[in-house]
Design an enzyme around this catalytic site. Sequence first.
Site, mmCIF file in Angstrom:
data_model
loop_
_atom_site.group_PDB
_atom_site.id
_atom_site.type_symbol
_atom_site.label_atom_id
_atom_site.label_comp_id
_atom_site.label_asym_id
_atom_site.label_seq_id
_atom_site.Cartn_x
_atom_site.Cartn_y
_atom_site.Cartn_z
ATOM 1 N N ASP A 31 0.615 -1.091 -0.021
ATOM 2 C CA ASP A 31 -0.587 -0.133 -0.089
ATOM 3 C C ASP A 31 1.147 1.223 0.292
ATOM 4 O OD1 ASP A 31 -1.813 -1.584 0.445
ATOM 5 O OD2 ASP A 31 -2.819 -1.146 2.019
ATOM 6 N N ASP A 35 0.374 4.018 -2.851
ATOM 7 C CA ASP A 35 0.199 5.373 -2.598
ATOM 8 C C ASP A 35 2.078 6.584 -2.758
ATOM 9 O OD1 ASP A 35 -1.851 5.006 -0.769
ATOM 10 O OD2 ASP A 35 -1.179 4.348 1.126
ATOM 11 N N SER A 80 -36.092 -6.274 -15.500
ATOM 12 C CA SER A 80 -35.588 -7.471 -13.509
ATOM 13 C C SER A 80 -35.899 -8.986 -14.429
ATOM 14 C CB SER A 80 -36.245 -6.795 -12.934
ATOM 15 O OG SER A 80 -37.845 -7.078 -13.248
ATOM 16 N N GLU A 109 -24.914 -18.266 -11.917
ATOM 17 C CA GLU A 109 -24.319 -16.743 -11.245
ATOM 18 C C GLU A 109 -25.232 -17.233 -10.535
ATOM 19 O OE1 GLU A 109 -24.642 -13.905 -13.614
ATOM 20 O OE2 GLU A 109 -23.518 -14.962 -15.485
ATOM 21 N N LYS A 111 -26.783 -14.436 -7.118
ATOM 22 C CA LYS A 111 -27.829 -13.164 -7.252
ATOM 23 C C LYS A 111 -27.123 -11.849 -6.337
ATOM 24 C CE LYS A 111 -32.389 -11.058 -8.213
ATOM 25 N NZ LYS A 111 -31.968 -9.615 -7.694
ATOM 26 N N ASP A 113 -27.105 -9.003 -3.801
ATOM 27 C CA ASP A 113 -27.870 -7.850 -3.479
ATOM 28 C C ASP A 113 -27.846 -7.154 -3.089
ATOM 29 O OD1 ASP A 113 -30.209 -7.700 -2.231
ATOM 30 O OD2 ASP A 113 -29.716 -8.036 -0.337
ATOM 31 N N ARG A 132 -30.470 2.263 -12.883
ATOM 32 C CA ARG A 132 -31.469 1.740 -13.284
ATOM 33 C C ARG A 132 -32.857 2.399 -13.244
ATOM 34 N NH1 ARG A 132 -35.855 -1.296 -12.871
ATOM 35 N NH2 ARG A 132 -36.787 -2.735 -13.972
ATOM 36 N N GLU A 168 -24.102 -5.053 -11.345
ATOM 37 C CA GLU A 168 -24.354 -4.646 -9.338
ATOM 38 C C GLU A 168 -23.246 -4.246 -8.788
ATOM 39 O OE1 GLU A 168 -27.714 -5.987 -9.287
ATOM 40 O OE2 GLU A 168 -28.160 -5.698 -7.527
ATOM 41 N N TYR A 220 -21.736 -8.537 -15.026
ATOM 42 C CA TYR A 220 -22.816 -9.624 -15.425
ATOM 43 C C TYR A 220 -23.536 -9.648 -17.406
ATOM 44 C CZ TYR A 220 -26.644 -7.630 -12.324
ATOM 45 O OH TYR A 220 -27.039 -7.131 -12.035
ATOM 46 N N LYS A 283 -29.138 -18.693 -16.318
ATOM 47 C CA LYS A 283 -29.501 -18.078 -17.780
ATOM 48 C C LYS A 283 -29.215 -19.092 -18.894
ATOM 49 C CE LYS A 283 -27.690 -13.633 -15.795
ATOM 50 N NZ LYS A 283 -26.794 -12.232 -15.679
ATOM 51 N N LYS A 307 -34.485 -17.154 -6.042
ATOM 52 C CA LYS A 307 -33.980 -16.141 -4.190
ATOM 53 C C LYS A 307 -33.607 -17.461 -3.283
ATOM 54 C CE LYS A 307 -36.505 -11.882 -3.965
ATOM 55 N NZ LYS A 307 -36.055 -11.141 -4.247
ATOM 56 N N CYS A 401 -47.568 5.792 29.468
ATOM 57 C CA CYS A 401 -46.527 5.214 28.901
ATOM 58 C C CYS A 401 -45.204 4.894 29.613
ATOM 59 C CB CYS A 401 -45.534 6.862 28.617
ATOM 60 S SG CYS A 401 -44.385 6.803 28.545
ATOM 61 N N CYS A 404 -43.406 8.047 31.473
ATOM 62 C CA CYS A 404 -43.759 8.563 32.252
ATOM 63 C C CYS A 404 -44.933 8.953 32.686
ATOM 64 C CB CYS A 404 -43.442 10.749 31.690
ATOM 65 S SG CYS A 404 -45.271 10.404 30.448
ATOM 66 N N CYS A 419 -47.190 8.640 23.259
ATOM 67 C CA CYS A 419 -47.110 9.367 24.627
ATOM 68 C C CYS A 419 -47.638 10.767 24.214
ATOM 69 C CB CYS A 419 -46.167 8.547 25.242
ATOM 70 S SG CYS A 419 -45.940 9.968 26.749
ATOM 71 N N CYS A 425 -41.889 14.101 29.165
ATOM 72 C CA CYS A 425 -41.286 12.674 28.726
ATOM 73 C C CYS A 425 -39.857 12.366 28.216
ATOM 74 C CB CYS A 425 -42.094 11.632 27.919
ATOM 75 S SG CYS A 425 -42.196 10.110 28.098
#
Length: 692
Positions: A31, A35, A80, A109, A111, A113, A132, A168, A220, A283, A307, A401, A404, A419, A425
Amino acid sequence: MNVLDKITALRVALHHHNHKYYVENAPEISDFEFDKMMRELMDLEAEHPEYADENSPTMRVGSDRTSEFKSVRHRYPMLSLSNTYSMEELGDFVDRIENEQGQTEFVCELKFDGTAISLTYENGRLVRAVTRGDGESGDDVTANVRTIGSVPLTLTGDYPSEFEIRGEIFMPYASFDRLNMEREAAGEQLFANPRNAAAGTLKQQQSSVVAKRGLDCTLYQIASRELSITSHWETLMKARSWGFKISEHAKICRTKEEIESFIGYWDTARKELPFPTDGIVIKVNDFAKQRQLGFTAKSPRWAVAYKFKAEQALTRLLSVDFQVGRTGAITPVANLEPVLLAGTVVKRATLHNAEQIELMDIRLGDMVYVEKGGEIIPKITEVELSERNSESKPFEYITECPECGTTLVRYEGEAKHYCPNQGGCRPQILGRIVHFIRRKALDIDGLGGETVELLYDSGLVKNVADLYDLRATDLSVLPRLGEKSADNIIGSIASSREVPFARVLFGLGIRFVGETTAKYLAQHFKSMDALMQATKEELMESDEVGDKIADSIIEYLTDEENIAIIERLRRAGLRFEEEAKELHSECLVGKNVVISGKFIDHTRDELKELIELNGGKNQSGVSSNTDFIVAGENMGPAKLQKATKLGVTILSESEFIEMIGATNRDGSAPAEPISVEVSNSGEGEAIQGSLF
Ligand code: IVH
């Protein structure tokens, strides 16, 4: 070596090492070395602005400039996938395809999220990244996407000269946890899940913020007319060779059994993955077959998403706590026997409100199923009645409540109990102060929930107006707070006097008045005085304000204590008026204008501002006194009908810009007038397998 050669060499090397690090996970240098090279390039670019390049590796850090997102129409609609949760339906999908097409290869593949993105490359350089959106057009988020390390800014190998690639953008769990930890420490609202965090981050107005959030991107799908590739699998391999991050977990499956075992494997193995997935996409591999199978209105007929079901756990309900929020809303929270669910131990679950408890007939001591939905806190989805103790009794909801003791009330149409003791409160008072100092409100730095509690308990701050009487010496007596932090807080309180009226209004925490409503109210009424004098009917003339909000505003602004606080804040120097803007011209004085639809070169708010800056008035709906409508794409059919009936003139975005004599945001002259497209038939050119 001349400077340009040096700059070019550094850019090539940095792109290479970036790819090794973010795409291949196999860095070749430390790194520190990376840098160092980056700094060297930054220095050279600073000395030689004539060699600036928006795809330079130095652009990954993003910028602090705020940007709005232009709406861009997708060349091919972003469709979709049809979903299924059942192996049987998946079997039907495979059967249907094999009946039509004979023996078929499928690519399975993960999916991911996250949130879908479409990237355009020209001559091997990233030129555009679009979300999208509604599938037809999305937001141009290029500046933000440039900061994502795994998105190549320049390509290598035999890439086509122009193509679009889709995938994605997601947030790995490590980034998500870090982000939420930081937000918690800052007293900011947490993101419910990595998907929301990814989508929210992508819409950040400062790309430098995006750069710090640790987003990732996997691709994809490719669209290009120049490719002579015949299968989905080949495109994945090609795209990888050009520098894209392509999932290594894709597999060719030739039978239903192979697909099922791929799904079965990942249903468990995904729990070990460092990023969120919510299913498997299956697919058809061969493009010729994809083409023959075609599309339905919403999704390709050659692909389906299986899913995963949300994980559930069975455990015992031990007791119920009641939390009191800033607005007095009561939320019941279940205390559970600790149980392992999706990798974490769950001890609490939300019960939402009294109705939910009643509907499910949840009783103390019941065995209940808990599930992690999209929210931070898991929820109870069902009671296991076979395990119920015969002596159990229906749950009795509280009537007072818990903080109080005030008798709770229910407002019409609200599922929650409240309340009503706003002034006395504790959690409500603390919640209001914490809300007031939030970044989106008065943005008072250095004060978190804990400090607010300390200030409250020590009697220094009983309400938001007390903040402005604080002196640094008051603060330094608080435990755990040094002199320097105290000075910072006082400085930050002082700068909050510059915060615009809309945010002050939001900060007051009037029930149902969120950020957007506050903005509309500020725009509409221009000052606190005008707002305080407004009748219910007048309030309802402001955008977004209906019956419920108007009542809540009146209730708040007629309360003696609230009025006293507002007066003290006013004396403390807070802004209670919209800042007067200097008019660009008076060409729209006396004109009522309606903005409708989506626009190419401006956002709706920008157009509304332009109308005001030229002396005009914005109207939310078409009426007989409307002078003209500025219509973008997909103008609402009801508005169009009304406008036609009333004979109101309709202008396109560019005609309007021409009328006021302004230029586009980038300084260019207004574009050719666009035709106003009213219907939304969705008949764009669909992406075909052959184009990939
Ligand atoms: S293919 C025609 N492959 O899921 C749409 N989508 O429900 C082709 N997604 O909008 C999409 N991982 O945002 C495809 N491996 C994958 C995916 C994937 C996640 C998302 C994508 C899409 C949504 C469809």
